[in-house]
Design a protein around this motif. Structure first.
Motif, PDB file in Angstrom:
ATOM      1  N   ALA A  55       0.820  -1.214   0.000  1.00 38.42           N
ATOM      2  CA  ALA A  55       0.000   0.000   0.000  1.00 38.42           C
ATOM      3  C   ALA A  55       0.852   1.262   0.000  1.00 38.42           C
ATOM      4  O   ALA A  55       0.423   2.305  -0.515  1.00 38.42           O
ATOM      5  CB  ALA A  55      -0.936   0.001   1.216  1.00 38.42           C
ATOM      6  N   ILE A  56       2.052   1.205   0.553  1.00 34.44           N
ATOM      7  CA  ILE A  56       2.880   2.412   0.674  1.00 34.44           C
ATOM      8  C   ILE A  56       3.258   2.973  -0.693  1.00 34.44           C
ATOM      9  O   ILE A  56       2.968   4.141  -0.986  1.00 34.44           O
ATOM     10  CB  ILE A  56       4.119   2.125   1.554  1.00 34.44           C
ATOM     11  CG1 ILE A  56       3.676   1.910   3.006  1.00 34.44           C
ATOM     12  CG2 ILE A  56       5.122   3.282   1.468  1.00 34.44           C
ATOM     13  CD1 ILE A  56       4.798   1.553   3.955  1.00 34.44           C
ATOM     14  N   ILE A 147      -6.145  10.556   9.403  1.00 34.89           N
ATOM     15  CA  ILE A 147      -7.258  10.401   8.460  1.00 34.89           C
ATOM     16  C   ILE A 147      -6.822   9.374   7.423  1.00 34.89           C
ATOM     17  O   ILE A 147      -5.805   9.558   6.761  1.00 34.89           O
ATOM     18  CB  ILE A 147      -7.613  11.738   7.795  1.00 34.89           C
ATOM     19  CG1 ILE A 147      -8.254  12.690   8.827  1.00 34.89           C
ATOM     20  CG2 ILE A 147      -8.583  11.524   6.637  1.00 34.89           C
ATOM     21  CD1 ILE A 147      -8.683  14.019   8.262  1.00 34.89           C
ATOM     22  N   PRO A 148      -7.552   8.270   7.293  1.00 32.87           N
ATOM     23  CA  PRO A 148      -7.098   7.225   6.369  1.00 32.87           C
ATOM     24  C   PRO A 148      -7.157   7.703   4.920  1.00 32.87           C
ATOM     25  O   PRO A 148      -8.014   8.514   4.581  1.00 32.87           O
ATOM     26  CB  PRO A 148      -8.101   6.092   6.615  1.00 32.87           C
ATOM     27  CG  PRO A 148      -9.311   6.754   7.190  1.00 32.87           C
ATOM     28  CD  PRO A 148      -8.806   7.934   7.980  1.00 32.87           C
ATOM     29  N   PRO A 149      -6.224   7.209   4.069  1.00 28.16           N
ATOM     30  CA  PRO A 149      -5.186   6.223   4.376  1.00 28.16           C
ATOM     31  C   PRO A 149      -3.955   6.899   4.979  1.00 28.16           C
ATOM     32  O   PRO A 149      -3.715   8.073   4.734  1.00 28.16           O
ATOM     33  CB  PRO A 149      -4.841   5.664   3.000  1.00 28.16           C
ATOM     34  CG  PRO A 149      -5.036   6.827   2.084  1.00 28.16           C
ATOM     35  CD  PRO A 149      -6.200   7.609   2.644  1.00 28.16           C
ATOM     36  N   SER A 150      -3.186   6.167   5.740  1.00 27.20           N
ATOM     37  CA  SER A 150      -2.007   6.717   6.390  1.00 27.20           C
ATOM     38  C   SER A 150      -0.865   5.726   6.259  1.00 27.20           C
ATOM     39  O   SER A 150      -1.011   4.555   6.624  1.00 27.20           O
ATOM     40  CB  SER A 150      -2.312   6.975   7.873  1.00 27.20           C
ATOM     41  OG  SER A 150      -1.124   7.077   8.619  1.00 27.20           O
ATOM     42  N   MET A 151       0.274   6.202   5.756  1.00 22.71           N
ATOM     43  CA  MET A 151       1.419   5.301   5.622  1.00 22.71           C
ATOM     44  C   MET A 151       1.920   4.849   6.993  1.00 22.71           C
ATOM     45  O   MET A 151       2.382   3.724   7.159  1.00 22.71           O
ATOM     46  CB  MET A 151       2.530   5.979   4.839  1.00 22.71           C
ATOM     47  CG  MET A 151       2.270   6.000   3.340  1.00 22.71           C
ATOM     48  SD  MET A 151       3.712   6.401   2.376  1.00 22.71           S
ATOM     49  CE  MET A 151       3.949   8.112   2.811  1.00 22.71           C
ATOM     50  N   LEU A 155       2.290   0.982   8.315  1.00 20.22           N
ATOM     51  CA  LEU A 155       3.501   0.461   8.950  1.00 20.22           C
ATOM     52  C   LEU A 155       3.213  -0.046  10.359  1.00 20.22           C
ATOM     53  O   LEU A 155       3.692  -1.121  10.759  1.00 20.22           O
ATOM     54  CB  LEU A 155       4.565   1.558   8.979  1.00 20.22           C
ATOM     55  CG  LEU A 155       5.927   1.187   9.544  1.00 20.22           C
ATOM     56  CD1 LEU A 155       6.466  -0.066   8.876  1.00 20.22           C
ATOM     57  CD2 LEU A 155       6.897   2.339   9.376  1.00 20.22           C
ATOM     58  N   PHE A 156       2.398   0.716  11.115  1.00 21.67           N
ATOM     59  CA  PHE A 156       2.060   0.273  12.474  1.00 21.67           C
ATOM     60  C   PHE A 156       1.299  -1.043  12.428  1.00 21.67           C
ATOM     61  O   PHE A 156       1.546  -1.941  13.247  1.00 21.67           O
ATOM     62  CB  PHE A 156       1.224   1.338  13.192  1.00 21.67           C
ATOM     63  CG  PHE A 156       0.878   0.958  14.610  1.00 21.67           C
ATOM     64  CD1 PHE A 156       1.754   1.240  15.649  1.00 21.67           C
ATOM     65  CD2 PHE A 156      -0.308   0.300  14.911  1.00 21.67           C
ATOM     66  CE1 PHE A 156       1.465   0.877  16.950  1.00 21.67           C
ATOM     67  CE2 PHE A 156      -0.619  -0.072  16.203  1.00 21.67           C
ATOM     68  CZ  PHE A 156       0.268   0.218  17.237  1.00 21.67           C
ATOM     69  N   GLY A 157       0.371  -1.164  11.479  1.00 18.78           N
ATOM     70  CA  GLY A 157      -0.384  -2.410  11.356  1.00 18.78           C
ATOM     71  C   GLY A 157       0.517  -3.599  11.087  1.00 18.78           C
ATOM     72  O   GLY A 157       0.319  -4.688  11.643  1.00 18.78           O
ATOM     73  N   VAL A 158       1.549  -3.388  10.242  1.00 15.92           N
ATOM     74  CA  VAL A 158       2.502  -4.463   9.953  1.00 15.92           C
ATOM     75  C   VAL A 158       3.311  -4.807  11.203  1.00 15.92           C
ATOM     76  O   VAL A 158       3.491  -5.981  11.550  1.00 15.92           O
ATOM     77  CB  VAL A 158       3.434  -4.057   8.788  1.00 15.92           C
ATOM     78  CG1 VAL A 158       4.571  -5.062   8.627  1.00 15.92           C
ATOM     79  CG2 VAL A 158       2.641  -3.939   7.496  1.00 15.92           C
ATOM     80  N   LEU A 159       3.804  -3.777  11.899  1.00 20.80           N
ATOM     81  CA  LEU A 159       4.631  -4.003  13.095  1.00 20.80           C
ATOM     82  C   LEU A 159       3.830  -4.649  14.222  1.00 20.80           C
ATOM     83  O   LEU A 159       4.335  -5.520  14.938  1.00 20.80           O
ATOM     84  CB  LEU A 159       5.224  -2.677  13.581  1.00 20.80           C
ATOM     85  CG  LEU A 159       6.256  -2.005  12.671  1.00 20.80           C
ATOM     86  CD1 LEU A 159       6.590  -0.612  13.183  1.00 20.80           C
ATOM     87  CD2 LEU A 159       7.526  -2.844  12.586  1.00 20.80           C
ATOM     88  N   GLY A 329       9.771  10.271  11.651  1.00 19.19           N
ATOM     89  CA  GLY A 329       8.613   9.585  12.219  1.00 19.19           C
ATOM     90  C   GLY A 329       8.569   8.105  11.906  1.00 19.19           C
ATOM     91  O   GLY A 329       8.263   7.283  12.784  1.00 19.19           O
ATOM     92  N   ILE A 330       8.876   7.719  10.662  1.00 17.38           N
ATOM     93  CA  ILE A 330       8.840   6.305  10.291  1.00 17.38           C
ATOM     94  C   ILE A 330       9.905   5.531  11.054  1.00 17.38           C
ATOM     95  O   ILE A 330       9.643   4.457  11.599  1.00 17.38           O
ATOM     96  CB  ILE A 330       9.025   6.149   8.766  1.00 17.38           C
ATOM     97  CG1 ILE A 330       7.800   6.702   8.033  1.00 17.38           C
ATOM     98  CG2 ILE A 330       9.252   4.697   8.386  1.00 17.38           C
ATOM     99  CD1 ILE A 330       7.932   6.697   6.528  1.00 17.38           C
ATOM    100  N   ALA A 331      11.124   6.100  11.111  1.00 18.14           N
ATOM    101  CA  ALA A 331      12.208   5.437  11.842  1.00 18.14           C
ATOM    102  C   ALA A 331      11.869   5.318  13.321  1.00 18.14           C
ATOM    103  O   ALA A 331      12.086   4.263  13.943  1.00 18.14           O
ATOM    104  CB  ALA A 331      13.504   6.213  11.656  1.00 18.14           C
ATOM    105  N   ALA A 332      11.322   6.389  13.890  1.00 15.35           N
ATOM    106  CA  ALA A 332      10.973   6.364  15.310  1.00 15.35           C
ATOM    107  C   ALA A 332       9.888   5.328  15.593  1.00 15.35           C
ATOM    108  O   ALA A 332       9.938   4.611  16.603  1.00 15.35           O
ATOM    109  CB  ALA A 332      10.514   7.751  15.755  1.00 15.35           C
TER     110      ALA A 332
END
Length: 419
Positions: A55-56, A147-151, A155-159, A329-332
């Motif tokens: 999705a990303i 607000i969806p969709p959100s990258m 990522l959080f859903g995968v983690l 933010g993604i790395a954190a």
């Protein structure tokens, strides 16, 4: 020693993906654990073996196609019909257009870049200060993680190993809540500064805006409607949104040329490739963290500080604001979720969905806060306004975001009511 190695790489401005991968490798080599060493490549590739991660790049592609195909300007005109007549009308238009873009792009940085070019010059022309116009545009970027969709939600859903579609649904009410608080901030500032009264479009103009805006407005409906009704997964919705943006930009608005596609695909590949590489490296790093039982040690320390879920969530918000100031933010997100999520679920019985909404929103605040504040520099580069002037005008919106975070921490049902 491993922690020192991590900090040295981080403060030497080594790309964060390499910091994570090399730190994990350093730990494996210094621990002389051959089992870990032989599993390194497997963990590196295993971290990105998730259908949801598709999705990303697809959402990135949809955003690029929208911008190139003229859909953004039509969404802005559509927003004029809804809020253009209020005092400070362009400020409301900016925010509503950002809400629509947040429902398509999912990336705060991309949203700030696109909307800064579109809205700030128009607002300055009508008498708004440049810093205020840039601040509203940057504040609109805060809507993209919830607000969806959100990258970040993907990522959080995968983690967290939870359904991404349900994570998207959990963000709808918080997104509307924060948008409402932003509207209040704009109304108060408009009254204090006596910004010009807006003008409603004339009947003929309104009809034109509506007819031209409906095709662009269909894309958020395709994404969110497909997910809410269960007709499409987030990845499938992203693919449909990309296809819709391509067809509308090419055949309805006729702004998109097929000759633009190679450059659009190149930008999408480069941007998504960086994100996927980061996820892969973080998978190995998180594996080492779990192997060393760091989450258990952190849980024991936190349990000594409080037993109240609300206090724990406030502690998380405070820590992540500081983390988000210096780390992307993604790395954190990749760093903190393996450590903090098990504590939230096992020690405090906090829902993964509530935790994810609060964590993602908190980390995106770092995009707009010094000393790094990448979002401030993006807005500054697009408008020529100094970053600190934008930051000062942004403070009321950051305060509204903090109020949202406190409410989401105190009342789990705000995130869970639609699930």
């Amino acid at each position: 020693m491993t922690f020192v190695f991590f900090l040295v790489l981080l403060f030497c401005a080594v790309p964060i993906a390499l910091v994570l991968a090399l730190t994990a490798l350093w730990y494996i080599v210094t621990s002389d654990n051959t089992v870990l060493f032989s599993s390194y490549p497997q963990q590196l590739f295993g971290a990105i073996e998730s259908y949801g991660l598709l999705a990303i790049p697809l959402f990135m592609l949809a955003g690029e196609l929208m911008n190139e195909g003229g859909l953004t300007s039509r969404l802005i005109n559509l927003a004029r019909i809804l809020v253009g007549g209020f005092r400070g009308g362009l400020a409301y238009i900016n925010l509503v257009a950002n809400m629509m873009m947040a429902a398509i792009m999912g990336s705060a940085a991309s949203q700030i870049a696109i909307m800064s070019r579109a809205m700030v010059p128009a607002m300055e022309k009508e008498g708004y200060s440049g810093s205020y116009a840039a601040a509203i545009t940057a504040a609109g970027g805060l809507l993209s993680p919830i607000i969806p969709p959100s990258m970040l939600f993907v990522l959080f859903g995968v983690l967290a190993q939870i359904p991404i579609a349900e994570m998207f649904i959990a963000g709808i009410v918080p997104g509307l809540l924060m948008s409402g608080l932003f509207f209040i901030v704009i109304a108060v500032i408009g009254l204090v500064q006596q910004y010009p009264a807006g003008q409603w479009p004339g009947r003929r103009q309104m009809k034109s805006y509506l007819l031209m805006g409906i095709p662009a407005g269909l894309i958020p409906m395709v994404i969110i409607g497909g997910i809410l009704t269960g007709l499409a997964t987030p990845t499938e919705s992203a693919a449909l949104a990309s296809l819709a943006a391509l067809l509308i930009g090419k055949y309805v608005y006729k702004d998109l040329k097929f000759s633009h596609l190679p450059e659009i695909l190149k930008r999408t590949a480069l941007n998504s490739g960086m994100v996927i590489m980061l996820i892969s490296a973080a998978g190995v790093f998180g594996w080492v963290i779990v192997y060393e039982q760091i989450p258990q040690a952190a849980a024991a320390w936190i349990a000594q500080q409080t037993t109240d879920p609300f206090v724990f969530m406030l502690m998380v918000v405070g820590v992540l604001i500081l983390v988000g100031m210096v780390i992307d933010g993604i790395a954190a997100l990749i760093l903190v979720v393996p450590i903090l999520l098990p504590i939230a679920q096992q020690q405090f019985d906090i829902s993964a969905y509530q935790f994810g909404v609060v964590v993602c929103l908190t980390l995106v605040m770092g995009l707009l806060t010094p000393p790094v504040g990448a979002g401030l520099f993006i807005g500054s580069s697009m408008t020529g306004i100094p970053p600190m002037k934008i930051f000062r005008s942004l403070l009321p919106f950051l305060l509204a975001t903090l109020v949202t975070l406190i409410l989401l921490s105190a009342f789990p049902q705000l995130s869970l009511m639609l699930l």
